[in-house]
Design an enzyme around this catalytic site. Structure first.
Site, PDB file in Angstrom:
ATOM      1  CE1 TYR A   1     -11.098  -1.252  -5.956  1.00 31.66           C
ATOM      2  CE2 TYR A   1     -11.281  -3.577  -6.469  1.00 31.66           C
ATOM      3  CZ  TYR A   1     -11.676  -2.481  -5.737  1.00 31.66           C
ATOM      4  OH  TYR A   1     -12.650  -2.604  -4.788  1.00 31.66           O
TER       5      TYR A   1
ATOM      6  CD  GLU B   1      -7.167   2.527  -8.625  1.00 35.93           C
ATOM      7  OE1 GLU B   1      -8.040   2.775  -7.805  1.00 35.93           O
ATOM      8  OE2 GLU B   1      -6.050   2.068  -8.290  1.00 35.93           O
TER       9      GLU B   1
ATOM     10  CG  HIS C   1     -28.066  24.017  -2.244  1.00 36.99           C
ATOM     11  ND1 HIS C   1     -28.205  23.223  -3.363  1.00 36.99           N
ATOM     12  CD2 HIS C   1     -28.222  25.300  -2.669  1.00 36.99           C
ATOM     13  CE1 HIS C   1     -28.442  23.995  -4.402  1.00 36.99           C
ATOM     14  NE2 HIS C   1     -28.453  25.251  -4.022  1.00 36.99           N
TER      15      HIS C   1
ATOM     16  CB  CYS D   1      -0.931  -0.013   1.207  1.00 38.41           C
ATOM     17  SG  CYS D   1      -1.819   1.526   1.403  1.00 38.41           S
TER      18      CYS D   1
ATOM     19  CD  GLU E   1     -27.756  20.001  -3.343  1.00 38.02           C
ATOM     20  OE1 GLU E   1     -28.801  20.381  -2.813  1.00 38.02           O
ATOM     21  OE2 GLU E   1     -26.924  20.787  -3.850  1.00 38.02           O
TER      22      GLU E   1
ATOM     23  CB  CYS F   1      -3.212   2.644  -1.573  1.00 37.03           C
ATOM     24  SG  CYS F   1      -3.485   0.938  -1.140  1.00 37.03           S
TER      25      CYS F   1
HETATM   26  P1  NDP Z   1      -8.637  -7.469  -9.938  1.00 34.98           P
HETATM   27  O1  NDP Z   1      -9.005  -8.757  -9.341  1.00 34.98           O
HETATM   28  O2  NDP Z   1      -9.365  -6.235  -9.539  1.00 34.98           O
HETATM   29  O3  NDP Z   1      -8.743  -7.562 -11.516  1.00 34.98           O
HETATM   30  C1  NDP Z   1      -8.045  -8.519 -12.233  1.00 34.98           C
HETATM   31  C2  NDP Z   1      -8.441  -8.357 -13.684  1.00 34.98           C
HETATM   32  O4  NDP Z   1      -7.633  -9.197 -14.490  1.00 34.98           O
HETATM   33  C3  NDP Z   1      -9.882  -8.734 -13.951  1.00 34.98           C
HETATM   34  O5  NDP Z   1     -10.402  -7.827 -14.864  1.00 34.98           O
HETATM   35  C4  NDP Z   1      -9.764 -10.125 -14.545  1.00 34.98           C
HETATM   36  O6  NDP Z   1     -10.802 -10.427 -15.416  1.00 34.98           O
HETATM   37  C5  NDP Z   1      -8.472 -10.009 -15.309  1.00 34.98           C
HETATM   38  N1  NDP Z   1      -7.763 -11.271 -15.485  1.00 34.98           N
HETATM   39  C6  NDP Z   1      -7.520 -12.245 -14.579  1.00 34.98           C
HETATM   40  N2  NDP Z   1      -6.811 -13.245 -15.129  1.00 34.98           N
HETATM   41  C7  NDP Z   1      -6.598 -12.916 -16.414  1.00 34.98           C
HETATM   42  C8  NDP Z   1      -5.939 -13.534 -17.490  1.00 34.98           C
HETATM   43  N3  NDP Z   1      -5.332 -14.720 -17.344  1.00 34.98           N
HETATM   44  N4  NDP Z   1      -5.917 -12.907 -18.684  1.00 34.98           N
HETATM   45  C9  NDP Z   1      -6.514 -11.723 -18.856  1.00 34.98           C
HETATM   46  N5  NDP Z   1      -7.154 -11.066 -17.867  1.00 34.98           N
HETATM   47  C10 NDP Z   1      -7.194 -11.660 -16.656  1.00 34.98           C
HETATM   48  O7  NDP Z   1      -7.071  -7.337  -9.698  1.00 34.98           O
HETATM   49  P2  NDP Z   1      -6.060  -6.143  -9.823  1.00 34.98           P
HETATM   50  O8  NDP Z   1      -4.799  -6.763 -10.257  1.00 34.98           O
HETATM   51  O9  NDP Z   1      -6.624  -5.019 -10.605  1.00 34.98           O
HETATM   52  O10 NDP Z   1      -5.937  -5.664  -8.324  1.00 34.98           O
HETATM   53  C11 NDP Z   1      -5.644  -6.589  -7.281  1.00 34.98           C
HETATM   54  C12 NDP Z   1      -6.376  -6.232  -6.028  1.00 34.98           C
HETATM   55  O11 NDP Z   1      -5.795  -5.079  -5.454  1.00 34.98           O
HETATM   56  C13 NDP Z   1      -7.834  -5.860  -6.258  1.00 34.98           C
HETATM   57  O12 NDP Z   1      -8.658  -6.962  -6.160  1.00 34.98           O
HETATM   58  C14 NDP Z   1      -8.119  -4.869  -5.185  1.00 34.98           C
HETATM   59  O13 NDP Z   1      -8.691  -5.552  -4.101  1.00 34.98           O
HETATM   60  C15 NDP Z   1      -6.775  -4.298  -4.813  1.00 34.98           C
HETATM   61  N6  NDP Z   1      -6.679  -2.900  -5.279  1.00 34.98           N
HETATM   62  C16 NDP Z   1      -7.512  -1.971  -4.745  1.00 34.98           C
HETATM   63  C17 NDP Z   1      -7.468  -0.667  -5.165  1.00 34.98           C
HETATM   64  C18 NDP Z   1      -8.389   0.328  -4.578  1.00 34.98           C
HETATM   65  O14 NDP Z   1      -8.939   0.078  -3.522  1.00 34.98           O
HETATM   66  N7  NDP Z   1      -8.622   1.458  -5.229  1.00 34.98           N
HETATM   67  C19 NDP Z   1      -6.529  -0.241  -6.182  1.00 34.98           C
HETATM   68  C20 NDP Z   1      -5.709  -1.292  -6.701  1.00 34.98           C
HETATM   69  C21 NDP Z   1      -5.791  -2.569  -6.244  1.00 34.98           C
HETATM   70  P3  NDP Z   1     -12.260 -10.885 -14.908  1.00 34.98           P
HETATM   71  O15 NDP Z   1     -12.967  -9.634 -14.474  1.00 34.98           O
HETATM   72  O16 NDP Z   1     -12.854 -11.482 -16.119  1.00 34.98           O
HETATM   73  O17 NDP Z   1     -12.036 -11.858 -13.809  1.00 34.98           O
END
Ligand code: NDP
Length: 462
Positions: free
Chosen positions: A180, A184, A439, A43, A444, A48
């Protein structure tokens, strides 16, 4: 009680581990913590915190443009990536020092070392070449980006870890994933002037969020100039003679970019630390299996945060740490509560959300009322920016309980934090209606949507 060196040994100096170590030490427990990389964990060091700093950096071009409507003339702006990276490094180093100091200040001992479990009560500190014993051991080693060995040319790809410290800003980047991190970083790179393509295997980005937000964000990102290719994956990545990267996508299209970033999830850090030898149970993904109190199958070994693969969010790891302290040291067994977690995606515009999406709510409740408002935020009236804000409340028609609140727009993350309280408290739409508006604000709208926009009865929109 046997005579151990410590009451608690924490492995991993991220948000969860540091919180547990600091609070246990402040209770007068003999505590040690070990971190092999940098205190602060994902983080603070490469997640983050630097991400949010980069989000701020990426927002300036829009601020410069929007200023014109308010009478400002802004000279042509230029951006220096090394300055951003250096300033980020300074801030991260400051936070890192605070994290460590907090543990030591509370009376704990902080090591810089990799740690291996020797037996349920002993750990080997690799950097110190010695073994110490502890009554309780807490594993908080977090996770790391999931690799993609099946992708030919994956060795040319970077992950979010490297994205923070690139030597130079790429001219063009392709980001694979729709979660995410992918979303981002697509917004960050685009905001900083990089030609950005997001490649997502599914039907719509951000699969775990409300469909309204997903569609609206997708549209807005495309309008800004981010290319989003859904139903698509990369087949191979190759270095071309110009030193750039060619990527073949499943649809047959080829992209040429300077960087390919993979953001396809994160996996727990459980390898090569002696867990199997001690008999700590691991799940299918390699995550440590724990009960609702974060206890592993070994009585005195506990685990919190991303290494347990429950919900991968910093505040969740911190909450798990506090529950662990209550249970292990205060004789107050406290189960972790993972229900109704507010969360934000720091895209541009931002997403802030808490509770059930419309689709989830419809699956669980026969009678759902949807309150939805889409409007141009006041700030964009003079700026002329063609961007809508979206707010949506998902309400159980029978009990009037607000089940979900979803926002897309400026400061949505801040709003989600505050909405987390009434939703956690189980308040009803009538409580929202009784609340006076502030407001003029965008928020709101959340207390002035008096009539449902539509109803969903037994899955049918009416
Ligand atoms: P996520 O789980 O959010 O997303 C992973 C993405 O990768 C999904 O879209 C998934 O598709 C795709 N995916 C998985 N496997 C494959 C593959 N083999 N080929 C192609 N695409 C694939 O993980 P992130 O890596 O984005 O982030 C990890 C974690 O970190 C998050 O779950 C979150 O909890 C945390 N995080 C939180 C943030 C915040 O609070 N703002 C910011 C950054 C991270 P599908 O949707 O189809 O499964």
């Amino acid at each position: 009680m046997a005579d151990y060196d410590y009451d608690l040994f924490v492995i991993g100096g991220g948000s969860g581990g540091v919180r547990a170590a600091r609070v246990a030490a402040s209770l007068g427990k003999r505590v040690a913590i070990a971190e092999e990389y940098r205190y602060g964990g994902t983080c603070v060091i490469r997640g983050c915190v630097p991400k949010k700093l980069y989000v701020y950096a990426a927002q300036f071009p829009e601020h410069f443009t929007d200023a014109a409507g308010y009478g400002w003339t802004v000279p042509e702006a230029s951006f220096d990536w090394p300055t951003l990276v250096a300033n980020k490094d300074k801030e991260i180093a400051r936070l890192e020092a605070i994290y460590k100091k907090n543990v030591v200040g509370a009376g704990g001992e902080a090591f810089h070392s990799r740690v291996m479990l020797v037996d349920p009560h002993s750990v080997y500190l690799v950097a110190e070449d010695r073994t110490v014993s502890a009554d309780r051991i807490l594993i908080a080693t977090g996770g790391r980006p999931a690799p993609h060995p099946a992708l030919s040319g994956h060795e040319y790809c970077i992950f979010s870890n490297e994205a923070f410290d690139l030597k130079q800003l790429p001219k063009a980047i392709m980001i694979e994933g729709g979660g995410y991190i992918a979303v981002e970083f697509a917004n960050i790179f685009h905001g900083l002037g990089v030609d950005t393509t997001l490649v997502y295997r599914g039907q719509e980005i951000l699969s775990r969020f409300d469909m309204d937000l997903r569609r609206s964000l997708h549209e807005t990102m495309e309008k800004k100039g981010i290319r989003i290719l859904c139903h698509s994956v990369s087949e191979w990545v190759r270095k071309n003679p110009q030193g750039r990267l060619d990527v073949l996508l499943s649809g047959g299209q080829t992209l040429t970019v300077d960087q390919v970033m993979l953001a396809i999830g994160r996996i727990p850090n459980t390898e090569n630390m002696g867990l199997e030898g001690v008999g700590v149970e691991l799940g299918k993904t390699g995550a440590i299996v724990v009960d609702e109190y974060s206890r592993t199958n070994i009585e005195n070994i506990w685990a919190i945060g991303d290494v347990t693969h429950r919900v991968q969010l910093t505040p969740v790891a911190i909450h798990e740490a506090m529950c662990f302290i209550e249970t292990a040291f205060k004789n107050n067994p406290t189960a972790v509560d993972h229900d109704t977690i507010p969360t934000a995606v720091f895209s541009q515009p931002e997403i802030g959300t808490v509770g059930l999406s419309e689709d989830e709510a419809v699956k669980r409740f026969p009678d759902i009322d949807i309150y939805r408002a889409s409007f141009r935020p006041m700030r964009h009236t003079l700026s002329g920016r063609d961007e809508k804000m979206l707010m949506k409340l998902v309400v159980d028609g029978a009990s009037r309980k607000v089940l979900g609140a979803h926002i897309l727009g400026p400061d949505a993350g801040e709003m989600a934090q505050l909405l987390g309280i009434p939703l956690k408290a189980g308040l009803t739409k009538d409580d929202f209606d009784r609340t006076m508006a502030v407001h003029p604000t965008a928020a709101e709208e959340l207390v002035t949507m008096y009539k449902p926009t539509y109803r969903v009865k037994n899955g049918e929109r009416v």
